[in-house]
Write an enzyme that holds these catalytic residues in place. Structure first.
Site, PDB file in Angstrom:
ATOM      1  N   ALA A 140       0.826  -1.210   0.000  1.00 31.43           N
ATOM      2  CA  ALA A 140       0.000   0.000   0.000  1.00 31.43           C
ATOM      3  C   ALA A 140       0.859   1.259   0.000  1.00 31.43           C
ATOM      4  O   ALA A 140       0.621   2.194  -0.777  1.00 31.43           O
ATOM      5  CB  ALA A 140      -0.940  -0.001   1.202  1.00 31.43           C
ATOM      6  N   ARG A 160       3.888   9.427 -10.251  1.00 28.85           N
ATOM      7  CA  ARG A 160       3.469   9.465 -11.653  1.00 28.85           C
ATOM      8  C   ARG A 160       2.704  10.742 -11.973  1.00 28.85           C
ATOM      9  O   ARG A 160       2.785  11.268 -13.085  1.00 28.85           O
ATOM     10  CB  ARG A 160       2.589   8.253 -11.979  1.00 28.85           C
ATOM     11  N   GLU A 192      10.601   2.698   6.118  1.00 28.56           N
ATOM     12  CA  GLU A 192      10.358   1.261   6.210  1.00 28.56           C
ATOM     13  C   GLU A 192      11.319   0.674   7.236  1.00 28.56           C
ATOM     14  O   GLU A 192      12.541   0.837   7.120  1.00 28.56           O
ATOM     15  CB  GLU A 192      10.551   0.592   4.850  1.00 28.56           C
ATOM     16  N   CYS A 244       2.431 -12.749   0.429  1.00 31.15           N
ATOM     17  CA  CYS A 244       1.657 -13.964   0.146  1.00 31.15           C
ATOM     18  C   CYS A 244       2.528 -15.068  -0.448  1.00 31.15           C
ATOM     19  O   CYS A 244       2.160 -16.246  -0.401  1.00 31.15           O
ATOM     20  CB  CYS A 244       0.515 -13.650  -0.814  1.00 31.15           C
ATOM     21  N   VAL A 262       9.162   4.568  12.266  1.00 28.37           N
ATOM     22  CA  VAL A 262       8.431   5.724  12.779  1.00 28.37           C
ATOM     23  C   VAL A 262       7.884   5.355  14.154  1.00 28.37           C
ATOM     24  O   VAL A 262       7.189   4.344  14.315  1.00 28.37           O
ATOM     25  CB  VAL A 262       7.301   6.136  11.819  1.00 28.37           C
ATOM     26  N   ASP A 291      -3.093  -3.485   5.081  1.00 29.95           N
ATOM     27  CA  ASP A 291      -3.537  -4.378   6.148  1.00 29.95           C
ATOM     28  C   ASP A 291      -3.848  -3.661   7.462  1.00 29.95           C
ATOM     29  O   ASP A 291      -4.327  -4.290   8.401  1.00 29.95           O
ATOM     30  CB  ASP A 291      -2.479  -5.446   6.415  1.00 29.95           C
ATOM     31  N   TYR A 336     -17.518 -22.973 -22.095  1.00 28.67           N
ATOM     32  CA  TYR A 336     -17.661 -24.427 -21.962  1.00 28.67           C
ATOM     33  C   TYR A 336     -16.901 -25.141 -23.071  1.00 28.67           C
ATOM     34  O   TYR A 336     -16.974 -24.788 -24.244  1.00 28.67           O
ATOM     35  CB  TYR A 336     -19.127 -24.865 -22.031  1.00 28.67           C
ATOM     36  N   TRP A 370     -22.869 -27.937 -17.511  1.00 27.29           N
ATOM     37  CA  TRP A 370     -23.263 -27.019 -16.442  1.00 27.29           C
ATOM     38  C   TRP A 370     -22.062 -26.870 -15.505  1.00 27.29           C
ATOM     39  O   TRP A 370     -21.678 -27.815 -14.820  1.00 27.29           O
ATOM     40  CB  TRP A 370     -24.472 -27.547 -15.677  1.00 27.29           C
ATOM     41  N   ARG A 419     -28.353 -23.122  -9.561  1.00 24.04           N
ATOM     42  CA  ARG A 419     -29.662 -23.722  -9.888  1.00 24.04           C
ATOM     43  C   ARG A 419     -30.302 -24.317  -8.637  1.00 24.04           C
ATOM     44  O   ARG A 419     -31.500 -24.131  -8.392  1.00 24.04           O
ATOM     45  CB  ARG A 419     -29.487 -24.817 -10.942  1.00 24.04           C
TER      46      ARG A 419
END
Length: 465
Positions: free
Chosen positions: A19, A29, A42, A52, A89, A294, A437, A445, A453
């Site tokens: 983030a 940018r 950091e 992850c 920090v 997070d 399919y 299906w 369904r």
């Protein structure tokens, strides 16, 4: 002639992963160095990496740690972002519009003023308050530094017995990683089944699959202490009635928002401990302070309530939204439906929307259906079984949630349900979706449509006169 120049603004970013650095990069940018100075802090050694991916690096599927790094510190600095690694920090002075930071190498502290502030402090692994929890050989896994520390322990530990405490996403993924490393793995789980993000009936399928892989599952077990040997290192994990020998312990209990700084500064926190923001990711009540990743809570589009979901997909989107707004544009983050996918060896596990207990907690009445199907046409080679569970709101038929457990080709089918949830579709409407399919890819299906369904029929039956 007027020679005055507009003062350059300063953006300070606290946290250098998804983030935070997405926000910094997007702001850069939109505004050049002559308009916007960007300083990012950091406390670790790395930036912009895939947390992850850590279990797959530990397990050996990813052989090079650096492949998890999307953008190095040098690349950020080359774009005129003043990135300060190993700098933590320690205080936010909102009235003075400045942050205090400590160099973790020298211990030196200094204040840095800001015009705009981004808080992206992430989450921290839940570490139980137990005797022995801080012993050598006990590891949480949240950052690349954590992953490296665990690999270092595995390299110098002669034994081959591992205990994973907790059976959520990190727990099951780390169980697989350790199994791949040749360890005898026991998972101690306080819940009735692994993967508490699933309903227990679907978690049972994960339990059976894990035991089929040779992982020992111990459910309904509360860890009471971590035992150490004469050398001070971990030797076992104890519950109320048993001990499980361990040469290494991995804590996979989950994470909490890392919001100690925000709390000390008096910023608004939600019921899960995460920062509260508006749709622009601006911290509520604070014009020039944004937060993402997070450490925040976000709107659940299905339940209408705030929730905490620690995923890199959301963190990167938050950063893009924040950077756009800081850079003078306009962007919003509408919310989530709670989609997640994982695996343990060849078993794929996916979910989106609400579980049964989630729906009950927010006062929704629903019908639940479960179907068995296959990933391909049944006659096509290597068709594998999968189980799909679907929740639909009583009377309206609105889709509330989907859970999928199966082999190859099962997990990513959850994306169809995620789109349907975001669009507010009913189970009945889902049955008419024009999905791809061909026998190598799906039965006539698709399993998700078979569940839709059945759910639509059950809803119709429940409201029949």
């Amino acid at each position: 002639m007027n020679m005055s120049r507009t003062r350059r603004e300063r953006l300070v970013v606290v946290g250098g992963d998804a983030a935070g650095m997405s926000a910094a990069s997007q702001a850069r940018r939109l505004k050049g160095p002559d308009e916007l100075e960007i300083v990012a802090f950091e406390r670790g050694h790395f930036t912009s990496y895939s947390a992850c991916g850590i279990p797959y690096w530990v397990g050996g599927d990813v052989t090079d740690r650096d492949r998890l790094i999307a953008r190095t510190p040098e690349e950020h600095r080359a774009r005129d972002i003043d990135l300060r690694l190993r700098t933590e920090v320690t205080e936010l002075d909102l009235d003075g519009r400045r942050v205090r930071a400590r160099d973790l190498g020298t211990g030196a502290e200094s204040w840095t003023p800001y015009d705009k502030l981004v808080i992206a402090t992430g989450a921290r692994p839940i570490r139980p308050d137990l005797p022995g929890a801080d012993a050598p050989g006990v590891h949480g896994v949240q950052t690349l530094d954590d992953g490296q520390a665990l690999l270092d322990t595995l390299a110098r530990t002669p034994g081959r017995r591992a205990v994973v405490v907790g059976a959520g996403y990190i727990g099951v993924e780390m169980a697989e990683a350790l199994l791949n490393r040749g360890y005898e793995v026991t998972v101690v789980n306080r819940g009735s089944e692994p993967m508490s993000t699933l309903d227990p009936d679907m978690g049972r399928l994960v339990h059976e699959a894990m035991e089929g892989l040779g992982i020992t599952m111990v459910n309904d077990a509360e860890v009471t202490k971590i035992l150490t040997g004469d050398d001070g290192r971990v030797r076992a994990v104890a519950t109320q009635d048993r001990e499980f020998p361990a040469d290494v312990v991995v804590l996979g209990i989950g994470v909490r928002p890392e919001t100690a700084l925000a709390r000390s500064a008096g910023l608004p926190l939600g019921t899960h401990g995460g920062l509260l923001t508006d749709r622009s990711m601006r911290v509520r009540g604070h014009e020039d302070v944004w937060a993402g990743g997070d450490c925040v809570e976000v709107l659940d589009l299905v339940s209408g309530q705030e929730r905490h979901i620690a995923l890199g997909t959301h963190a990167n989107k938050h950063g893009q939204v924040i950077g756009t707004n800081v850079g003078g544009g306009y962007a919003t983050f509408p919310g989530v439906v709670g989609t997640a996918v994982s695996k343990v060896c060849d078993l794929e596990i996916a979910r989106t929307g609400l579980r049964e207990k989630d729906a009950r907690r927010v006062g929704l009445r629903f019908e639940a259906v479960t179907i068995e199907s296959t990933s391909r046409a049944g006659y096509y080679p290597d068709a594998s079984p999968m189980t799909v569970k679907m929740l639909a709101e009583l009377r309206t038929g609105r889709l509330l949630g989907v859970q999928i457990v199966g082999r190859e080709g099962a997990g990513k089918r959850v994306d169809v349900a995620a789109v349907a949830l975001t669009a507010g579709m009913t189970a009945e409407q889902m049955t008419t979706l024009d999905l791809g399919y061909a026998p190598p890819f799906s039965p006539v299906w698709d399993p998700v449509l078979v569940a839709a369904r059945k759910a639509a029929a059950k809803v119709r039956g429940s409201v029949a006169p």
